[in-house]
Design a protein around this motif. Structure first.
Motif, PDB file in Angstrom:
ATOM      1  N   ILE A  77       4.268   9.942   4.109  1.00 17.42           N
ATOM      2  CA  ILE A  77       3.348   9.144   3.294  1.00 17.42           C
ATOM      3  C   ILE A  77       2.678   8.073   4.146  1.00 17.42           C
ATOM      4  O   ILE A  77       1.476   7.811   4.011  1.00 17.42           O
ATOM      5  N   VAL A  78       3.448   7.460   5.034  1.00 13.03           N
ATOM      6  CA  VAL A  78       2.890   6.394   5.883  1.00 13.03           C
ATOM      7  C   VAL A  78       1.933   6.968   6.918  1.00 13.03           C
ATOM      8  O   VAL A  78       0.876   6.395   7.194  1.00 13.03           O
ATOM      9  N   ASN A 110      -3.632   7.510   7.687  1.00 15.29           N
ATOM     10  CA  ASN A 110      -3.070   6.243   7.234  1.00 15.29           C
ATOM     11  C   ASN A 110      -2.701   5.335   8.400  1.00 15.29           C
ATOM     12  O   ASN A 110      -2.827   4.113   8.317  1.00 15.29           O
ATOM     13  N   LYS A 148       0.820  -1.220   0.000  1.00 13.35           N
ATOM     14  CA  LYS A 148       0.000   0.000   0.000  1.00 13.35           C
ATOM     15  C   LYS A 148       0.852   1.267   0.000  1.00 13.35           C
ATOM     16  O   LYS A 148       0.457   2.283  -0.575  1.00 13.35           O
ATOM     17  N   TYR A 149       2.017   1.204   0.643  1.00 12.22           N
ATOM     18  CA  TYR A 149       2.854   2.397   0.774  1.00 12.22           C
ATOM     19  C   TYR A 149       4.246   2.149   0.193  1.00 12.22           C
ATOM     20  O   TYR A 149       5.264   2.483   0.798  1.00 12.22           O
ATOM     21  N   ALA A 182       6.711   4.994  -0.227  1.00 13.04           N
ATOM     22  CA  ALA A 182       7.321   5.549   0.981  1.00 13.04           C
ATOM     23  C   ALA A 182       8.716   4.977   1.211  1.00 13.04           C
ATOM     24  O   ALA A 182       9.428   5.433   2.101  1.00 13.04           O
TER      25      ALA A 182
END
Length: 240
Positions: A75-76, A83, A46-47, A50
């Protein structure tokens, strides 16, 4: 020996520690191992942008602690921590535990982390950049950051050729069979139109000659270890 398995597997319990840190009855171990794998796969998929170095899972009593080491923590975490809440919700669903803590730590020196370097190379290959130029730039950045050696292997249909092949790039030295050598290993895959390209990276960071250095490495304080000044020990002085 050192050529056939990841360097970390050879050094577990000596200068490396486990990414899953918990101890339970052997009957529930398979279930916990499967849960840890699902958690890591979910976060990495999903990340991915990152640039996640590693994910350490700790279980103490009824509390599950997820430590995420990443180059881009923003981002996380997400806007307002949304998130983090999403990750926590996923972990609660698959584990059935309500006590979940997610911690995000920034990787200060990504050029010295093999997993981060492998991810950078894979993302660049997905943008159709020249693989030789990308790898040589990554090697230059790593050596400039203070690494003692780096080795990179890419496999697949490089540059869109019909037959898959492997290429090696190396600078410095990689003592694969020296157990006190602190070697960072990383693996990633680039998904392109022609298929997948595998990227493996080995980085030789330091040779640990004292018990204090080995303890720091095992506790995960790699950045503190790399910033310490060389004390001038030789192999003969420590009985090597």
């Amino acid at each position: 020996m050192g050529q056939k398995v990841p360097p970390k597997a050879n050094r577990l319990g000596f200068i490396e520690s486990w990414d899953s840190q918990w101890f339970v009855d052997f009957r529930t171990t398979p279930e916990y191992v499967e849960q840890d794998q699902k958690i890591r796969q979910y976060i990495v998929d999903k990340y991915r942008h990152a640039i996640i170095s590693k994910i350490v899972v700790e279980r103490t009593g009824g509390l599950i602690i997820i430590n995420i080491y990443t180059v881009r923590p923003g981002i996380v975490i997400g806007k307002g921590g949304e998130n983090i809440n999403e990750i926590s919700g996923f972990i609660r669903r698959i584990t059935g535990s309500e006590n979940v803590s997610v911690r995000v730590t920034e990787v200060k020196q990504p050029a010295l982390d093999a997993q981060c370097v492998a991810e950078f190379i894979a993302l660049a290959l997905e943008k159709n950049m020249n693989y030789r130029r990308v790898i040589k730039n990554a090697i230059a950045r790593t050596m400039e950051s203070g690494a003692l050696g780096i080795k990179v292997r890419v496999s697949g249909r490089l540059a869109g050729v019909e037959i898959a092949r492997s290429e090696w790039f190396r600078e410095g030295r990689i003592p694969s069979n020296t157990f006190r050598a602190l070697i960072s290993y990383g693996f990633s895959e680039a998904i392109i139109k022609k298929g997948k390209i595998g990227v493996k990276v080995w980085i030789f960071l330091k040779e640990l000659l004292t018990k204090e250095e080995q303890e720091l490495a095992r506790s995960g304080k790699i950045e503190l270890l790399l910033t310490q000044e060389d004390k001038g020990y030789t192999v003969e002085e420590v009985g090597g």
